[in-house]
Design an enzyme around this catalytic site. Structure first.
Site, mmCIF file in Angstrom:
data_model
loop_
_atom_site.group_PDB
_atom_site.id
_atom_site.type_symbol
_atom_site.label_atom_id
_atom_site.label_comp_id
_atom_site.label_asym_id
_atom_site.label_seq_id
_atom_site.Cartn_x
_atom_site.Cartn_y
_atom_site.Cartn_z
ATOM 1 N N CYS A 1 36.490 15.794 66.981
ATOM 2 C CA CYS A 1 35.656 15.352 65.865
ATOM 3 C C CYS A 1 35.662 16.334 64.702
ATOM 4 O O CYS A 1 35.078 16.059 63.650
ATOM 5 C CB CYS A 1 34.229 15.116 66.326
ATOM 6 S SG CYS A 1 34.086 13.823 67.578
ATOM 7 N N HIS B 1 30.519 7.909 61.275
ATOM 8 C CA HIS B 1 31.317 8.972 61.877
ATOM 9 C C HIS B 1 32.727 8.482 62.230
ATOM 10 O O HIS B 1 33.088 8.391 63.402
ATOM 11 C CB HIS B 1 30.598 9.505 63.122
ATOM 12 C CG HIS B 1 31.254 10.680 63.766
ATOM 13 N ND1 HIS B 1 32.048 11.570 63.087
ATOM 14 C CD2 HIS B 1 31.216 11.111 65.058
ATOM 15 C CE1 HIS B 1 32.477 12.492 63.928
ATOM 16 N NE2 HIS B 1 31.991 12.233 65.131
#
Length: 394
Positions: free
Chosen positions: A92, A342
């Site tokens: 991420c 996200h």
């Protein structure tokens, strides 16, 4: 000592682009990359042929069949033919990893102008595919079946925190409500609705428990999206004043969970120390920060890892009003990952872009009053790969 003093060279954010985040069924990975890259190059006031190198942050991990996207940015213009392009992956934190690789090319003198892109297309994949892909970023759960996925991993962090420091459910609800409220003012955000603290603190049909104690409002959504930034060693005459990178930090923790204190986020803390140390500033010198709130417990732990409060005292930052938009250190004015969305590889670059917008007075309804210095924090896994940047208005 700042980065410029240490390396005798400037690293400037001179142009940027940002797509909307969300379920973008009419977009492809290629169209998103081309959109934001074109915007960033135009905003920087340069021609595509002036780009010396391209770095693309993308996680993918099986969420889409195309696993070799590094050259997609060349679709912007024939002038980009033969420009070196590299995909960077660090879960991420892939977007910030790409940003730091581009920075190091500038500092090494192998490039004068670099295009950094972060992009991800996730919503076309089924929930099981996305869940398995994200679990690939965990040492203990990679390749295993889980009904709660990555949410379950951060739920375990929250449980450890509660055992050590006491209940956090209401505190997490306050963080979720804050970021949803901020997201209303962000035109790029996936979730633009002020849900209120009561809704975010309460388990209901519309806000079910995903993995105790994390409710749906404690979790960032699955998203598509992209962002891009041009970084240069000198101003490029773009549409806005440039933004200076004053310092950066990167630290990785041990991968097996048994080798980490679940609530300390030790390497995250080191990445903050390294970035602030290079910039020669402290938290008191920051006007705002964009941090990695993939889950609300992550933002709570970030208050402690950055040194805003001591261990177990993160709730004080909310109780004292420090992290709200009118507080002494607003956190996630963009809505954060929680409301903005996200799209994994895009997140780190997006954080740099929205921070640059704030520092140049171009953040629209999100704008804070005259901010001069900010921090961006992005992480991969459960505090495994950690990146922090300190940015300054020029």
């Amino acid at each position: 000592m700042s980065l410029k003093e240490q390396f005798d060279k400037d690293v400037l954010l001179t142009g940027w682009g940002h797509s909307r985040f969300g379920k973008l069924t009419d977009e492809t990975l290629e169209s998103l990359i081309v959109q934001v890259a074109t915007e960033a190059i135009g905003n920087a006031g340069i021609e595509p042929g002036q780009i010396d190198e391209v770095y693309l942050g993308q996680f993918n991990s099986g969420m889409m069949p195309l696993a070799f996207p590094s050259s997609l940015a060349l679709q912007v213009s024939a002038q980009l033919a033969n420009v070196p392009a590299t995909r960077v992956e660090n879960a991420c934190a892939s977007g910030s990893a790409a940003f730091q690789q581009g920075t190091k090319s500038l500092l090494a003198g192998t490039a004068k102008t670099v295009l950094v892109i972060g992009a991800e297309k996730m919503t076309q994949a089924g929930a099981d595919v996305v869940g398995a892909a994200l679990l690939g970023a965990d040492y203990d759960m990679a390749g295993k079946t889980s009904t709660t996925g990555f949410t379950g991993l951060f739920a375990e962090v929250a449980k450890h925190y509660e055992k050590r420091y006491g209940p956090v459910s209401d505190v997490l609800g306050t963080i979720a409500a804050k970021n949803h409220r901020n997201g209303v003012d962000n035109p790029y955000a996936q979730l633009r609705k002020d849900l209120g603290e009561e809704f975010c603190r309460t388990v209901s049909d519309k806000n079910p428990m995903v993995a105790d104690p994390l409710r749906r409002t404690d979790c960032s959504p699955v998203s598509d999206g992209a962002a891009a930034v041009v970084i240069s060693v000198a101003p490029t005459g773009g549409a806005t004043a440039p933004v200076r990178l004053a310092g950066f930090g990167h630290a990785n923790d041990f991968f097996p969970a048994e080798r980490r204190d679940p609530t300390a986020f030790a390497a995250t803390r080191v990445s903050w120390q390294r970035a602030l140390g290079m910039a020669g500033v402290g938290l008191e010198d920051l006007d705002f920060a964009e941090v990695h709130d993939c889950f609300t417990i992550a933002e709570l732990l970030m208050y402690e890892a950055m040194g805003l409060t001591g261990p177990g005292q993160g709730a004080r930052a909310l109780a004292e009003g420090w992290v709200f938009k009118d507080g002494k250190l607003p956190i996630n004015v963009s809505g954060g990952l929680k409301a903005k969305g996200h799209p994994v590889g895009a997140t780190g670059v997006s954080q740099h872009v929205v921070a640059a917008m704030q520092l140049t007075g171009t953040a629209g309804a999100m704008q804070l009053p005259n901010p001069r210095r900010a921090a961006v924090q992005n992480m991969g896994g459960v505090g495994i790969a950690n990146y922090v940047s300190v940015l300054e208005a020029v």
